[in-house]
Design an enzyme around this catalytic site. Structure first.
Site, short mmCIF file in Angstrom:
data_model
loop_
_atom_site.label_atom_id
_atom_site.label_comp_id
_atom_site.label_asym_id
_atom_site.label_seq_id
_atom_site.Cartn_x
_atom_site.Cartn_y
_atom_site.Cartn_z
N ASP A 79 78.29 51.54 17.51
CA ASP A 79 77.95 52.77 16.79
C ASP A 79 76.74 53.48 17.36
O ASP A 79 75.91 52.89 18.06
CB ASP A 79 77.72 52.47 15.31
N GLU A 141 75.50 48.62 13.48
CA GLU A 141 74.21 48.02 13.81
C GLU A 141 73.08 48.96 13.40
O GLU A 141 72.01 48.51 12.97
CB GLU A 141 74.13 47.73 15.31
#
Length: 389
Positions: A79, A141
């Site tokens: 991400d 994350e």
């Protein structure tokens, strides 16, 4: 190690062009699943998306190698922060890689992801010996590691982990990182007309403001303390009934971080209670309605441990292997501390010796984020060296 520069640059541009903001990593997960499978990995995707509300799960990949060599885990995350939609990738003549200026670049963490992929390709193409390899490419994350926090680590065999997710040129590694504890406070006052009868109200924003002035922020001893969000009120002619505050504390000492957050909670509660007492004292003899006995002048306070601190001793094999690999490549091999969070904290919490490697990303979480072609190459060389030692 003869890393294919043209190939790694092409792969970085390909992956960075994919929209992959937190909770929306589906297309990235699909692309990486194909790449890992082509490399010879067995790939599994978990169902963490059902838990956290995203559209993709964490990827776990395994490749069998020489059983006499230590297995190694590499990790990166899929991400990006926002704004990360519609990214345009530019490469200058000096090898600097930037976005179009209206989005992040995504080198956080694609610089790490492509280094892992190309490093393994290089080892395989050159027929070099390696042990079992494991890879975790996580989702979310950037949301305090919500992906890995819900990942089943019991399937991991490795006792050493290298998370490629640190700013700076390849050659340094964070062996120490803080606990990150976030908090939310809701101060409850009482609404009243600010023009006609303000004395009948309890201003929640006022109580929150007094509490905030009592809380030291920035570097506080060995910690960092920050209040980042305040929300309150509906109109200027209404005494504010509720005020919402959010913040965080970071410390290399976990207990210190938690204790500081609890102290902050006590301050908010004290100021909320004072609001009622001061209102009651000011209302004596004037016949105004008091909030005593009602659910006013209270504070709801919650906190969450997002990431726990870790500190890996230099003598550990994971550090010594890193330093040796860097020495072989002419890199500094510096062992440092970081104030940032990463998936590595969750690996360490589960008994794996892990450190976080710098991988050629700069000015992350901003529109000025950039990387360098040479850093991508060096990152892949370092991965290859770590595998073959």
């Amino acid at each position: 190690m003869n890393v294919n520069k043209e190939r790694i640059v092409k792969e970085f541009v390909e992956l960075a062009s994919i929209d992959s903001e937190s909770y929306n990593e589906r297309e990235m997960a699909d692309a990486l699943t194909v790449k890992l499978t082509e490399l010879g990995f067995e790939v599994e995707e978990d169902c963490v998306d059902d838990i956290i509300g995203g559209n993709a799960g964490n990827l776990y990949a395994f490749m069998q190698g020489d059983p006499t060599k230590e297995p190694i885990l590499f990790s990166g995350h899929m991400d990006t922060v926002v704004p990360g939609k519609g990214k345009v990738i530019n490469i200058d003549s000096d090898g600097k890689i930037t976005s179009g200026g209206d989005t992040v670049l995504g080198s956080d963490d694609l610089a790490g992801v492509v280094a892992i992929l190309e490093g393994i390709r290089t080892v395989k193409e050159q027929g070099l010996p390696m042990g079992d390899l494991e890879i975790v490419f996580s989702v979310c994350e950037e949301k305090h590691g919500k992906g890995v926090a819900n990942f089943d680590q019991s399937i991991i065999q490795s006792k050493m982990a290298y998370a490629l997710d640190l700013s700076g040129a390849p050659g340094s590694a964070a062996v120490k990182a803080p606990s990150i504890v976030s908090f939310k406070a809701k101060v409850i006052g009482k609404a009243a007309h600010a023009g006609f009868e303000p004395e009948k109200g309890l201003n929640a924003l006022q109580a929150a403001a007094k509490a905030i002035t009592r809380i030291d922020q920035g570097h506080v001893g060995g910690m960092t303390v920050n209040i980042g969000k305040i929300q309150s009120g509906h109109a200027t002619n209404i005494v504010t009934e509720e005020c919402f505050i959010e913040g965080e504390v970071r410390s290399f000492n976990h207990d210190e971080a938690v204790n500081e957050v609890k102290r902050i909670g006590d301050i908010f509660k004290e100021e909320a209670e004072k609001l009622v007492l001061e209102s009651a004292q000011g209302a004596e003899g004037n016949g105004s309605e008091l909030a005593v006995g009602r659910r006013h002048g209270e504070c709801e306070f919650d906190y969450e441990v997002n990431i726990r601190a870790f500190d890996i001793p230099e003598e550990k094999e994971v550090c010594q292997r890193f330093k040796k690999a860097c020495a072989n490549l002419g890199l500094s091999g510096d062992l440092v501390s970081t104030h940032g969070g990463s998936d590595n904290a969750f690996f360490v919490e589960n008994g794996i010796d892990g450190i976080v490697l710098s991988c050629g990303m700069y000015n992350v979480h901003s529109l000025d984020e950039y990387s360098y072609v040479d850093d991508l190459v060096k990152g892949a060389e370092l991965v290859a060296e770590l595998i073959t030692l």
